[in-house]
Write a protein that holds these residues in place. Structure first.
Motif, short mmCIF file in Angstrom:
data_model
loop_
_atom_site.label_atom_id
_atom_site.label_comp_id
_atom_site.label_asym_id
_atom_site.label_seq_id
_atom_site.Cartn_x
_atom_site.Cartn_y
_atom_site.Cartn_z
N ASP A 1 13.23 -56.34 -54.05
CA ASP A 1 12.12 -56.24 -53.34
C ASP A 1 11.01 -56.84 -53.99
N VAL A 2 11.04 -57.15 -55.31
CA VAL A 2 9.97 -57.87 -56.01
C VAL A 2 9.13 -58.86 -55.35
N ALA A 3 10.14 -60.01 -54.93
CA ALA A 3 9.53 -61.04 -54.12
C ALA A 3 8.72 -60.92 -53.08
N ALA A 4 8.83 -59.71 -52.21
CA ALA A 4 8.26 -59.29 -50.95
C ALA A 4 6.92 -58.77 -51.64
N LEU A 5 7.07 -58.18 -52.60
CA LEU A 5 5.65 -57.37 -53.10
C LEU A 5 4.76 -58.72 -54.04
N ASN A 6 5.18 -59.47 -54.23
CA ASN A 6 4.54 -60.60 -54.92
C ASN A 6 3.66 -61.42 -54.00
N ARG A 7 4.27 -61.36 -52.60
CA ARG A 7 3.62 -62.06 -51.48
C ARG A 7 2.35 -60.89 -51.05
N LYS B 1 4.10 -55.19 -66.33
CA LYS B 1 4.41 -56.50 -66.89
C LYS B 1 5.72 -57.02 -66.34
N ALA B 2 6.89 -55.92 -66.40
CA ALA B 2 7.89 -56.38 -65.83
C ALA B 2 8.12 -56.55 -64.29
N GLY B 3 7.38 -55.92 -63.55
CA GLY B 3 7.38 -55.86 -62.05
C GLY B 3 6.58 -54.88 -61.31
N TYR B 4 7.03 -54.04 -60.72
CA TYR B 4 6.34 -52.93 -59.94
C TYR B 4 6.76 -51.45 -60.07
N LYS B 5 5.88 -50.60 -60.11
CA LYS B 5 6.39 -49.03 -59.94
C LYS B 5 5.95 -48.55 -58.79
N HIS B 6 6.73 -47.35 -58.29
CA HIS B 6 6.31 -46.70 -57.00
C HIS B 6 6.51 -45.04 -57.50
N GLY C 1 14.17 -28.74 -62.20
CA GLY C 1 14.66 -30.01 -63.11
C GLY C 1 14.39 -31.13 -61.87
N ARG C 2 14.93 -30.85 -60.79
CA ARG C 2 14.58 -31.87 -59.94
C ARG C 2 13.19 -32.36 -59.71
N LYS C 3 12.21 -31.57 -59.41
CA LYS C 3 10.92 -31.80 -59.27
C LYS C 3 10.35 -32.43 -60.73
N ARG C 4 10.84 -31.78 -61.84
CA ARG C 4 10.33 -32.43 -62.95
C ARG C 4 10.86 -34.06 -63.02
N ARG C 5 11.73 -34.16 -62.73
CA ARG C 5 12.41 -35.94 -62.54
C ARG C 5 11.55 -36.47 -61.84
N LEU C 6 11.21 -35.85 -60.52
CA LEU C 6 10.35 -36.76 -59.75
C LEU C 6 9.02 -36.91 -59.79
N ARG C 7 8.56 -36.61 -61.03
CA ARG C 7 6.93 -36.79 -61.33
C ARG C 7 6.90 -37.98 -61.78
N ASP C 8 7.77 -38.75 -62.37
CA ASP C 8 7.25 -40.21 -63.08
C ASP C 8 7.58 -41.25 -62.08
N MET C 9 6.80 -42.06 -62.08
CA MET C 9 7.12 -43.34 -61.14
C MET C 9 8.43 -44.01 -61.70
N ALA C 10 8.72 -44.67 -60.42
CA ALA C 10 10.19 -45.32 -60.59
C ALA C 10 9.98 -46.89 -60.36
N ASP C 11 10.77 -47.48 -61.23
CA ASP C 11 10.72 -49.12 -60.97
C ASP C 11 10.96 -49.53 -59.57
N VAL C 12 10.50 -50.48 -59.04
CA VAL C 12 10.72 -51.06 -57.96
C VAL C 12 12.10 -51.87 -57.81
N ALA C 13 13.12 -51.93 -57.12
CA ALA C 13 14.22 -52.79 -57.14
C ALA C 13 14.09 -54.20 -57.24
N HIS C 14 14.71 -54.75 -58.02
CA HIS C 14 14.60 -56.34 -58.16
C HIS C 14 14.48 -57.19 -56.93
#
Length: 66
Positions: free
Chosen positions: A53-59, A18-23, A38-51
């Motif tokens: 880069d959102v315009a390029a992804l919208n295209r 709803k807010a943007g994109y995840k990767h 702990g590092r591997k555990r933190r890397l499991r989740d999807m992260a938000d795309v930087a603000h």
């Protein structure tokens, strides 16, 4: 007018929210033995795309026709 095409490479790598994109985060594919649990555990989740880069992804990922 020709149809708008979805960028297939981007469609495989990003999910719209709803807010943007995840990767998926990098550094979780191979050579996992030397990485801390702990590092591997933190890397499991999807992260938000930087603000910035959102315009390029919208295209690349036009909204579906309703």
């Amino acid at each position: 007018m020709p149809k708008m095409k979805t960028h297939s490479g981007a469609a495989k790598r990003f999910r719209r929210t709803k807010a943007g994109y995840k990767h998926r985060q990098a550094n979780r594919n191979h050579i996992l033995t030397k990485k801390a649990q702990g590092r591997k555990r933190r890397l499991r989740d999807m992260a938000d795309v930087a603000h910035a880069d959102v315009a390029a992804l919208n295209r690349m990922l036009p909204k579906k026709a309703r």
